[in-house]
Scaffold this motif. Sequence first.
Motif, PDB file in Angstrom:
ATOM      1  N   LEU A  40      41.083  43.981  41.918  1.00  8.57           N
ATOM      2  CA  LEU A  40      40.929  43.214  43.185  1.00  8.57           C
ATOM      3  C   LEU A  40      40.526  44.112  44.505  1.00  8.57           C
ATOM      4  O   LEU A  40      39.677  43.738  45.255  1.00  8.57           O
ATOM      5  CB  LEU A  40      42.539  42.825  43.651  1.00  8.57           C
ATOM      6  N   VAL A  41      40.866  45.338  44.173  1.00  6.55           N
ATOM      7  CA  VAL A  41      40.538  46.459  45.253  1.00  6.55           C
ATOM      8  C   VAL A  41      38.996  46.541  45.105  1.00  6.55           C
ATOM      9  O   VAL A  41      38.164  46.519  46.143  1.00  6.55           O
ATOM     10  CB  VAL A  41      41.059  47.971  45.033  1.00  6.55           C
ATOM     11  N   GLY A  42      38.573  46.630  44.018  1.00  8.60           N
ATOM     12  CA  GLY A  42      36.869  46.598  43.816  1.00  8.60           C
ATOM     13  C   GLY A  42      36.119  45.365  44.289  1.00  8.60           C
ATOM     14  O   GLY A  42      35.230  45.513  44.950  1.00  8.60           O
ATOM     15  N   LEU A  43      36.768  44.191  44.248  1.00  9.79           N
ATOM     16  CA  LEU A  43      35.949  43.201  44.534  1.00  9.79           C
ATOM     17  C   LEU A  43      36.077  42.814  46.113  1.00  9.79           C
ATOM     18  O   LEU A  43      35.234  42.555  46.744  1.00  9.79           O
ATOM     19  CB  LEU A  43      36.804  41.734  44.134  1.00  9.79           C
ATOM     20  N   VAL A 152      42.151  34.253  42.561  1.00  8.59           N
ATOM     21  CA  VAL A 152      41.946  33.397  41.583  1.00  8.59           C
ATOM     22  C   VAL A 152      40.632  34.120  40.643  1.00  8.59           C
ATOM     23  O   VAL A 152      40.654  34.311  39.533  1.00  8.59           O
ATOM     24  CB  VAL A 152      41.395  32.063  41.848  1.00  8.59           C
ATOM     25  N   GLU A 153      39.495  34.554  41.584  1.00  9.06           N
ATOM     26  CA  GLU A 153      38.235  35.300  40.863  1.00  9.06           C
ATOM     27  C   GLU A 153      38.852  36.483  40.165  1.00  9.06           C
ATOM     28  O   GLU A 153      38.426  36.582  38.921  1.00  9.06           O
ATOM     29  CB  GLU A 153      37.217  35.755  41.789  1.00  9.06           C
ATOM     30  N   ALA A 154      39.877  37.372  40.613  1.00  5.85           N
ATOM     31  CA  ALA A 154      40.028  38.352  39.704  1.00  5.85           C
ATOM     32  C   ALA A 154      41.046  38.037  38.448  1.00  5.85           C
ATOM     33  O   ALA A 154      40.459  38.467  37.560  1.00  5.85           O
ATOM     34  CB  ALA A 154      41.188  39.272  40.856  1.00  5.85           C
ATOM     35  N   SER A 168      39.666  46.936  28.274  1.00  9.68           N
ATOM     36  CA  SER A 168      38.861  47.734  29.351  1.00  9.68           C
ATOM     37  C   SER A 168      39.099  47.265  30.766  1.00  9.68           C
ATOM     38  O   SER A 168      39.298  46.127  31.058  1.00  9.68           O
ATOM     39  CB  SER A 168      37.587  47.550  28.830  1.00  9.68           C
ATOM     40  N   LEU A 169      38.647  48.026  31.720  1.00 11.18           N
ATOM     41  CA  LEU A 169      38.602  48.026  33.195  1.00 11.18           C
ATOM     42  C   LEU A 169      37.586  47.504  33.448  1.00 11.18           C
ATOM     43  O   LEU A 169      36.290  48.059  33.340  1.00 11.18           O
ATOM     44  CB  LEU A 169      38.947  49.262  33.757  1.00 11.18           C
ATOM     45  N   PRO A 170      37.228  46.225  34.201  1.00 14.81           N
ATOM     46  CA  PRO A 170      36.031  45.713  34.456  1.00 14.81           C
ATOM     47  C   PRO A 170      35.391  46.877  35.547  1.00 14.81           C
ATOM     48  O   PRO A 170      35.902  47.389  36.353  1.00 14.81           O
ATOM     49  CB  PRO A 170      36.406  44.417  35.265  1.00 14.81           C
ATOM     50  N   LYS A 171      33.953  46.662  35.485  1.00  9.81           N
ATOM     51  CA  LYS A 171      33.097  47.691  36.430  1.00  9.81           C
ATOM     52  C   LYS A 171      33.730  47.507  38.086  1.00  9.81           C
ATOM     53  O   LYS A 171      33.638  48.634  38.526  1.00  9.81           O
ATOM     54  CB  LYS A 171      31.710  47.286  36.214  1.00  9.81           C
ATOM     55  N   GLU A 172      33.731  46.357  38.357  1.00 10.98           N
ATOM     56  CA  GLU A 172      34.100  46.031  39.734  1.00 10.98           C
ATOM     57  C   GLU A 172      35.436  46.682  40.161  1.00 10.98           C
ATOM     58  O   GLU A 172      35.571  46.941  41.331  1.00 10.98           O
ATOM     59  CB  GLU A 172      34.462  44.569  39.986  1.00 10.98           C
ATOM     60  N   ALA A 173      36.118  46.889  39.281  1.00  9.26           N
ATOM     61  CA  ALA A 173      37.423  47.415  39.682  1.00  9.26           C
ATOM     62  C   ALA A 173      37.384  49.089  40.096  1.00  9.26           C
ATOM     63  O   ALA A 173      38.221  49.791  40.630  1.00  9.26           O
ATOM     64  CB  ALA A 173      38.470  47.506  38.279  1.00  9.26           C
ATOM     65  N   THR A 174      36.316  49.696  39.572  1.00  2.00           N
ATOM     66  CA  THR A 174      36.185  50.969  40.067  1.00  2.00           C
ATOM     67  C   THR A 174      34.966  51.334  41.019  1.00  2.00           C
ATOM     68  O   THR A 174      34.817  52.719  41.372  1.00  2.00           O
ATOM     69  CB  THR A 174      35.764  51.994  38.671  1.00  2.00           C
ATOM     70  N   SER A 175      34.428  50.309  41.483  1.00  2.00           N
ATOM     71  CA  SER A 175      33.442  50.304  42.389  1.00  2.00           C
ATOM     72  C   SER A 175      33.860  50.444  43.965  1.00  2.00           C
ATOM     73  O   SER A 175      35.043  50.135  44.158  1.00  2.00           O
ATOM     74  CB  SER A 175      32.345  49.183  42.401  1.00  2.00           C
ATOM     75  N   GLY A 176      33.242  51.320  44.736  1.00  2.00           N
ATOM     76  CA  GLY A 176      33.589  51.443  46.086  1.00  2.00           C
ATOM     77  C   GLY A 176      34.339  52.604  46.542  1.00  2.00           C
ATOM     78  O   GLY A 176      35.089  53.208  45.540  1.00  2.00           O
TER      79      GLY A 176
END
Length: 198
Positions: A40-43, A152-154, A168-176
């Motif tokens: 969620l933070v990444g999104l 909902v998206e997350a 595994s951790l989705p890529k979006e979760a570590t971006s930003g």
Amino acid sequence: MAGGALPHSVDLIARLEAEQRKLILTRFDHDDAWRLGLLLVGLARARGAAVTIDIRHGRQQLFHYALPGTSADNDAWIRRKSRIVTRFGASSYLVGLRHRLAGRTSADETGLNPRRYAAYGGSFPLTIAGVGVVGTVTVSGLPQADDHRLVVEALQDFVADQHDGSRSLPKEATSGRAGDEGSQPRERGEQFGSSRVR
């Protein structure tokens, strides 16, 4: 249709109910809360969204993070929206729309204190197959429909990951990074169905 009902609210309610039936977890532990929270933070960072994110298992808070541009007001909204989910076992957006369709406020419909309960979008039940609702995931800071969509998206990505058998951790979760540009304060309000944030 009851007076004051939102346009297309019957179809929207049906869609929200279908979402809830579909977004069923196979498990949910402390590590899962961390993964979902980071997702969620990444999104939110990718969109420059100033939101606060909260994940609870029962009465225990497992994850809480406030992006730049949020305030303690978002924490209060999270508690109020999460209480709705805990009480009714349905997303806060769905509960509020059901009451609105009946032509009544949530306070009138339930008798609950609006200072403690808020049937506005952004909180969603964490439901485990064969167990039931075990917690909540909540976002506050955007217009209620957008808060709901972000959660909902997350969850859609997270549930798909679980059903694929991967942790595994989705890529979006570590971006930003904290402090990314675009996280700006937003006005807050309480008008149901409006574009104001909560």
